[in-house]
Design a protein around this motif. Structure first.
Motif, PDB file in Angstrom:
ATOM      1  N   GLY A 104       0.741  -1.190  -0.087  1.00 10.01           N
ATOM      2  CA  GLY A 104      -0.079   0.035  -0.094  1.00 10.01           C
ATOM      3  C   GLY A 104       0.771   1.300   0.021  1.00 10.01           C
ATOM      4  N   GLU A 105       0.088   2.497   0.408  1.00  3.90           N
ATOM      5  CA  GLU A 105       0.906   3.613   0.152  1.00  3.90           C
ATOM      6  C   GLU A 105       1.563   3.914   1.567  1.00  3.90           C
ATOM      7  OE1 GLU A 105      -1.638   6.610  -1.536  1.00  3.90           O
ATOM      8  OE2 GLU A 105      -1.079   7.912   0.360  1.00  3.90           O
ATOM      9  N   ALA A 106       0.887   4.307   2.530  1.00  3.71           N
ATOM     10  CA  ALA A 106       1.569   4.740   3.820  1.00  3.71           C
ATOM     11  C   ALA A 106       0.553   4.428   4.869  1.00  3.71           C
ATOM     12  CB  ALA A 106       1.781   6.036   3.720  1.00  3.71           C
ATOM     13  N   PRO A 107       1.040   4.285   6.283  1.00  2.69           N
ATOM     14  CA  PRO A 107       0.133   4.140   7.520  1.00  2.69           C
ATOM     15  C   PRO A 107      -0.773   5.391   7.435  1.00  2.69           C
ATOM     16  CG  PRO A 107       2.553   3.974   7.997  1.00  2.69           C
ATOM     17  CD  PRO A 107       2.325   4.465   6.740  1.00  2.69           C
ATOM     18  N   GLY A 108      -1.922   5.169   7.913  1.00  2.84           N
ATOM     19  CA  GLY A 108      -2.825   6.529   8.172  1.00  2.84           C
ATOM     20  C   GLY A 108      -2.894   6.326   9.811  1.00  2.84           C
TER      21      GLY A 108
ATOM     22  N   GLU B 225      -3.187   2.854  11.471  1.00  2.00           N
ATOM     23  CA  GLU B 225      -1.903   2.210  11.390  1.00  2.00           C
ATOM     24  C   GLU B 225      -0.905   2.920  12.334  1.00  2.00           C
ATOM     25  OE1 GLU B 225      -3.824   3.387   8.729  1.00  2.00           O
ATOM     26  OE2 GLU B 225      -4.733   1.354   8.554  1.00  2.00           O
TER      27      GLU B 225
ATOM     28  N   PRO C 210       0.116  -2.346   9.462  1.00  2.00           N
ATOM     29  CA  PRO C 210      -0.584  -1.518   8.018  1.00  2.00           C
ATOM     30  C   PRO C 210      -2.076  -2.163   8.115  1.00  2.00           C
ATOM     31  CG  PRO C 210       1.305  -3.438   7.483  1.00  2.00           C
ATOM     32  CD  PRO C 210       1.278  -3.302   9.042  1.00  2.00           C
ATOM     33  N   PHE C 211      -2.681  -1.480   7.479  1.00  2.00           N
ATOM     34  CA  PHE C 211      -4.168  -1.954   6.863  1.00  2.00           C
ATOM     35  C   PHE C 211      -5.031  -2.543   7.972  1.00  2.00           C
ATOM     36  CE2 PHE C 211      -2.133  -1.405   2.798  1.00  2.00           C
ATOM     37  CZ  PHE C 211      -3.067  -0.599   1.981  1.00  2.00           C
TER      38      PHE C 211
ATOM     39  N   ASN D  53       3.968  -1.158   3.297  1.00  2.00           N
ATOM     40  CA  ASN D  53       3.635  -0.007   2.611  1.00  2.00           C
ATOM     41  C   ASN D  53       4.887   0.404   1.916  1.00  2.00           C
ATOM     42  OD1 ASN D  53       0.888   0.722   3.157  1.00  2.00           O
ATOM     43  ND2 ASN D  53       1.459   0.686   5.075  1.00  2.00           N
TER      44      ASN D  53
ATOM     45  N   HIS E 105      -6.918   1.094  -4.815  1.00  2.37           N
ATOM     46  CA  HIS E 105      -6.447   1.057  -3.454  1.00  2.37           C
ATOM     47  C   HIS E 105      -7.857   0.952  -2.728  1.00  2.37           C
ATOM     48  CE1 HIS E 105      -5.803   2.459   0.684  1.00  2.37           C
ATOM     49  NE2 HIS E 105      -4.109   2.487   0.449  1.00  2.37           N
TER      50      HIS E 105
HETATM   51  N1  URA Z   1      -3.405   2.864   3.271  1.00  2.00           N
HETATM   52  C1  URA Z   1      -2.411   2.353   3.068  1.00  2.00           C
HETATM   53  O1  URA Z   1      -2.011   2.697   1.805  1.00  2.00           O
HETATM   54  N2  URA Z   1      -1.739   1.882   3.937  1.00  2.00           N
HETATM   55  C2  URA Z   1      -2.171   1.295   4.996  1.00  2.00           C
HETATM   56  O2  URA Z   1      -1.560   0.879   5.955  1.00  2.00           O
HETATM   57  C3  URA Z   1      -3.369   1.966   5.445  1.00  2.00           C
HETATM   58  C4  URA Z   1      -4.034   2.593   4.678  1.00  2.00           C
END
Ligand code: URA
Length: 263
Positions: A101-105, A108, A114-115, A141, A221
């Motif tokens: 994925g992209e990055a922790p929100g 997370e 993650p996720f 991520n 996503h």
């Molecule tokens: N969206 C992401 O791309 N990664 C995460 O870990 C959570 C949400």
């Protein structure tokens, strides 16, 4: 990990960063290069008296060392001061299938995994619909820290190009260890971070790509699906997952084949 290997890894990461910023040549002092090539022999333990761990043990130890290095990374001072947790990754370290994925929100960052927020719950559902469990796959991520949002009390922001160039070498190392048979890149940022090229995700999704000899499937996503819950969009992601299942020789039932088709 020995000091020599830490230095070597840092050098490789630095060179990969320079490459992703467009640099194609570096000047290396021949004496330093020669020293770098001699070092492993000089620091090698006496193998006759050293217990050799099994290859699985070696792999797990090295992955643990990598995790330790990521957990203590301080390369982006703004993210270091705003993060609650570094989000390394989760799942089976020998998985055939890896999701990126992209990055922790915010969720997370709070949990260090993650996720796990709303998009994450949808990703877990997708994985289970494929007949797998979250523990069967590996999830990571591009960025290991939540992008900071100074002055805002909630909401997330996408990573900057510099943050991606700084952090993505960690992900490259994770993938080297895991050696998945297939990578699913979730959304534009993940695809761009892995393939180091700009893409239009609506046109790119569903088309097989290659990341360092590993088949890579770009798809939307899960957060996109949360915003667009139409059957057509659900079917698009599902068709990408059917393609992934096919590539992994996973059994596909008739019921799975027909999910999200309009009656
Ligand atoms: N969206 C992401 O791309 N990664 C995460 O870990 C959570 C949400």
């Amino acid at each position: 990990m020995s000091a020599y290997h830490q230095l070597l890894s840092a050098t490789i990461d630095f060179l990969q960063q320079q490459k992703s910023r467009g640099q194609r040549h570096v000047q290396v002092d021949p004496a330093k290069l020669a020293a770098l090539m001699r070092a492993p022999q000089a620091t090698q333990p006496h193998t006759a008296t050293t217990q050799q761990p099994s290859s699985v043990g070696t792999k797990a130890d090295s992955f643990a060392a990598l995790r330790e290095m990521v957990q203590t990374c301080t390369q982006c001072p703004n993210l270091v001061s705003s993060r609650k947790n570094v989000v390394f990754g989760v799942g089976n370290e020998s998985a055939d299938l890896m999701f990126v994925g992209e990055a922790p929100g915010e969720d997370e960052d709070e949990h260090g995994e993650p996720f796990v927020g709303k998009a994450g719950q949808l990703l877990t559902k997708i994985i289970e619909t494929m007949g797998l469990k979250r523990e069967d796959v590996y999830i990571a991520n591009i960025l290991k820290c939540r992008p900071d949002t100074p002055g805002k009390r909630y909401g997330n922001r996408p990573p900057t190009g510099d943050e991606m160039a700084t952090c993505s070498p960690w992900l490259h190392r994770q993938i080297e260890f895991i050696q998945p048979k297939v990578i699913v890149a979730l959304g534009k940022t993940a695809v761009e971070g892995l393939l180091e090229q700009q893409v239009a995700i609506t046109r790119f999704r569903g088309t097989w790509q290659t990341y360092r000899d590993i088949p890579l499937m770009p798809t939307f996503h899960p957060a996109y699906l949360l915003r667009n819950q139409s059957l057509t969009e659900k079917r698009k992601i599902w068709e990408d997952m059917l393609s992934v299942m096919g590539k992994l020789d996973l059994k596909i039932s008739e019921k799975q084949q027909g999910f999200f088709l309009s009656k």
